[in-house]
Scaffold this active site. Sequence first.
Site, PDB file in Angstrom:
ATOM      1  N   LYS A   1     -10.404  12.760   7.450  1.00  0.00           N
ATOM      2  CA  LYS A   1      -9.952  12.415   8.793  1.00  0.00           C
ATOM      3  C   LYS A   1      -9.947  13.659   9.680  1.00  0.00           C
ATOM      4  O   LYS A   1      -9.733  14.761   9.193  1.00  0.00           O
ATOM      5  CB  LYS A   1      -8.504  11.894   8.744  1.00  0.00           C
ATOM      6  CG  LYS A   1      -8.333  10.502   8.201  1.00  0.00           C
ATOM      7  CD  LYS A   1      -6.864  10.108   8.274  1.00  0.00           C
ATOM      8  CE  LYS A   1      -6.624   8.745   7.660  1.00  0.00           C
ATOM      9  NZ  LYS A   1      -7.266   7.641   8.388  1.00  0.00           N
TER      10      LYS A   1
ATOM     11  N   ASP B   1      -2.673  10.262   3.242  1.00  0.00           N
ATOM     12  CA  ASP B   1      -4.064   9.835   3.412  1.00  0.00           C
ATOM     13  C   ASP B   1      -4.832  10.879   4.221  1.00  0.00           C
ATOM     14  O   ASP B   1      -4.774  10.892   5.453  1.00  0.00           O
ATOM     15  CB  ASP B   1      -4.108   8.470   4.120  1.00  0.00           C
ATOM     16  CG  ASP B   1      -5.538   7.952   4.275  1.00  0.00           C
ATOM     17  OD1 ASP B   1      -6.454   8.539   3.654  1.00  0.00           O
ATOM     18  OD2 ASP B   1      -5.726   6.962   5.015  1.00  0.00           O
TER      19      ASP B   1
ATOM     20  N   ASP C   1       1.563   6.575   5.307  1.00  0.00           N
ATOM     21  CA  ASP C   1       0.623   5.591   4.769  1.00  0.00           C
ATOM     22  C   ASP C   1       1.150   4.884   3.509  1.00  0.00           C
ATOM     23  O   ASP C   1       0.439   4.098   2.899  1.00  0.00           O
ATOM     24  CB  ASP C   1      -0.729   6.270   4.490  1.00  0.00           C
ATOM     25  CG  ASP C   1      -1.912   5.342   4.726  1.00  0.00           C
ATOM     26  OD1 ASP C   1      -1.741   4.331   5.425  1.00  0.00           O
ATOM     27  OD2 ASP C   1      -3.000   5.630   4.192  1.00  0.00           O
TER      28      ASP C   1
ATOM     29  N   ASP D   1     -12.156   6.807   3.219  1.00  0.00           N
ATOM     30  CA  ASP D   1     -10.969   6.643   4.074  1.00  0.00           C
ATOM     31  C   ASP D   1     -10.542   5.174   4.150  1.00  0.00           C
ATOM     32  O   ASP D   1      -9.465   4.867   4.662  1.00  0.00           O
ATOM     33  CB  ASP D   1     -11.261   7.202   5.469  1.00  0.00           C
ATOM     34  CG  ASP D   1      -9.990   7.460   6.268  1.00  0.00           C
ATOM     35  OD1 ASP D   1      -8.891   7.448   5.665  1.00  0.00           O
ATOM     36  OD2 ASP D   1     -10.091   7.684   7.490  1.00  0.00           O
TER      37      ASP D   1
ATOM     38  N   GLU E   1      -9.309   3.462   1.865  1.00  0.00           N
ATOM     39  CA  GLU E   1      -8.761   3.523   0.505  1.00  0.00           C
ATOM     40  C   GLU E   1      -7.646   2.520   0.253  1.00  0.00           C
ATOM     41  O   GLU E   1      -7.420   2.112  -0.881  1.00  0.00           O
ATOM     42  CB  GLU E   1      -8.253   4.945   0.218  1.00  0.00           C
ATOM     43  CG  GLU E   1      -6.821   5.256   0.691  1.00  0.00           C
ATOM     44  CD  GLU E   1      -6.621   5.165   2.205  1.00  0.00           C
ATOM     45  OE1 GLU E   1      -7.619   5.255   2.937  1.00  0.00           O
ATOM     46  OE2 GLU E   1      -5.471   4.989   2.645  1.00  0.00           O
TER      47      GLU E   1
ATOM     48  N   LYS F   1       0.858  -1.187   0.000  1.00  0.00           N
ATOM     49  CA  LYS F   1       0.000   0.000   0.000  1.00  0.00           C
ATOM     50  C   LYS F   1       0.889   1.230   0.000  1.00  0.00           C
ATOM     51  O   LYS F   1       1.692   1.427   0.905  1.00  0.00           O
ATOM     52  CB  LYS F   1      -0.901  -0.001   1.249  1.00  0.00           C
ATOM     53  CG  LYS F   1      -1.674   1.316   1.451  1.00  0.00           C
ATOM     54  CD  LYS F   1      -2.588   1.274   2.678  1.00  0.00           C
ATOM     55  CE  LYS F   1      -3.204   2.647   2.955  1.00  0.00           C
ATOM     56  NZ  LYS F   1      -4.105   2.647   4.131  1.00  0.00           N
TER      57      LYS F   1
ATOM     58  N   ARG G   1      -7.324  -0.627   0.936  1.00  0.00           N
ATOM     59  CA  ARG G   1      -7.793  -1.898   0.387  1.00  0.00           C
ATOM     60  C   ARG G   1      -8.167  -1.759  -1.091  1.00  0.00           C
ATOM     61  O   ARG G   1      -8.125  -2.725  -1.836  1.00  0.00           O
ATOM     62  CB  ARG G   1      -8.970  -2.416   1.230  1.00  0.00           C
ATOM     63  CG  ARG G   1     -10.173  -1.503   1.258  1.00  0.00           C
ATOM     64  CD  ARG G   1     -11.146  -1.837   2.394  1.00  0.00           C
ATOM     65  NE  ARG G   1     -10.635  -1.401   3.702  1.00  0.00           N
ATOM     66  CZ  ARG G   1     -11.270  -1.603   4.855  1.00  0.00           C
ATOM     67  NH1 ARG G   1     -12.442  -2.233   4.873  1.00  0.00           N
ATOM     68  NH2 ARG G   1     -10.757  -1.170   5.987  1.00  0.00           N
TER      69      ARG G   1
END
Length: 507
Positions: free
Chosen positions: A284, A277, A295, A354, A356, A272, A358
């Site tokens: 967030k 993010d 991230d 959020d 994201e 990832k 996956r």
Amino acid sequence: MCTAKAGLASGYVTTVRLNPSDNVVSFDTDALVVGVHTGPDGLRAAPGAEGLDEALGGKLAATLDALGVKGKPGEIAKVPTFGALTAPLLVVVGLGDAPEGDHDPEALRRAAGVAARALAGTARVALALPAASAEQAGAVALGGLLGAYSFTKYRTGEQQTAPVGEITVLSGAGGAEAAVERAATVATSVCLVRDLVNTPPSDLWPSRFAEIAEQTGGEAGLSVEILDEKALKEGGYGGIVAVGQGSANPPRLVRLAYSHPEAAKTIAFVGKGITFDSGGLSLKPTSSMDWMKSDMGGAGAVFGALVAIARLGLKVNAVGYLCLAENMPSGTAQRPSDVFTSFAGKTVEVLDTDAEGRLVLIDGIARAGQDNPDLIVDIATLTGAQIVALGWRTAGVMANDDELREEVVAVAGEQGENAWGMPLPEELRKGLDSPVADIANLNPDRFGGMLSAGIFLREFVPDGVKWAHIDMAGPAFNKGEAHGYTPKGGTGAITRTLVGLAERYAG
Ligand code: BES
Ligand code: MN
Ligand code: ZN
């Protein structure tokens, strides 16, 4: 002998070498590091410190006692030698209880790291810690190099502290040369990952990360293929495109490949790589956002591992995918309730932008199937639920194969990285049902969030392929104080586990 770069972005280099000398009294260095154990009747000098007490007039134990040294892990004391040794400074680090048998490599790594951190700015450090075997010598070298890391690229003037200039591991063990060389290669990769994680997102966006991967990966001997936003759209990478569409910095998919003519196995790693993010439109809160430059730690680990695998010349075929996107809110961002078609062909309803990670991973996992790998491992800072379940320092490992899960956990342990096996309970799947698409990206029941994320990913694993998922949301970034060989900020977590897996599959 061999050189490891620590703090690449700052341009600092720490050299590591090996010296078979066992004469610590006359060893020429700026700081001599030895270990002490806790013992039933007070301190006990660890192997490596032979002859020291005598040279110091038999006063070492009393001096350490006066300094309050107990020999516990993490403890450190600096003792001036007033000419009794060639080294002007003696550094004593705690190693905990003396082991019955061999010294635990992780205890040695941590002790060496504690010493290296405390000696920032020192030109020459000699590590006279227990190193009777090649494994122990390698552990001392690795801990020292990782502890010497510092990230000062964004500081000016006085605040820039150079790390240790040169580390010498005192060991005459057979095979120590190769072990120390491996440590230098691995440390270079871990520090590369730390640099990338620490780099502010204003200087690390998807295409920049891809360029760095192309440059450094190419130099290491990897073949590098980059899919830009146009290629991603045309290729049907719906998840990566959807996550990246809200940002002015478009997404990338990087494929790194290493092959060895004698390889019997092919392993695929998928990382990832969200360079920042924000949560997207499901924004967030500020307190959860200010460290989301980390991230991309999963993609960092995959990149660092592939570079190390190539430099070590392992007898394995390895493919790494970096799923790179910036998750931002804008007029072009994906909306909660949008539906996209993933690379695997399944449709996904995005209930929460959020969640994201996956979405980019499923395209990487499905694409990795084209390499006919013996296994796929994905690595991601995927869920806050991982931190709730396992804390900051222990990654969660899930898999569609019990043996593979236990293997990943075991390899992580061998490398000194904490990981723990987690289940994928079948009953959580129905929480991902979508009223409109094949699957939703969010289980409205947030309990077991780490496991629901794993179950979501599993749906996209190519048929018949063994797959493991490592959630390292906590371990990727150290928000607390430095400890052992782990600095504040980017840790480079799981890089070593991936290298260890590659070594295992190299036979
Ligand atoms: N990047 C975060 C997860 C994360 C949290 C990493 C804390 C490191 C530290 C991920 O993209 C995320 O936002 N996950 C959500 C998922 C939820 C919306 C299902 C989460 O964990 O809250
Ligand atoms: Mn997120
Ligand atoms: Zn994320």
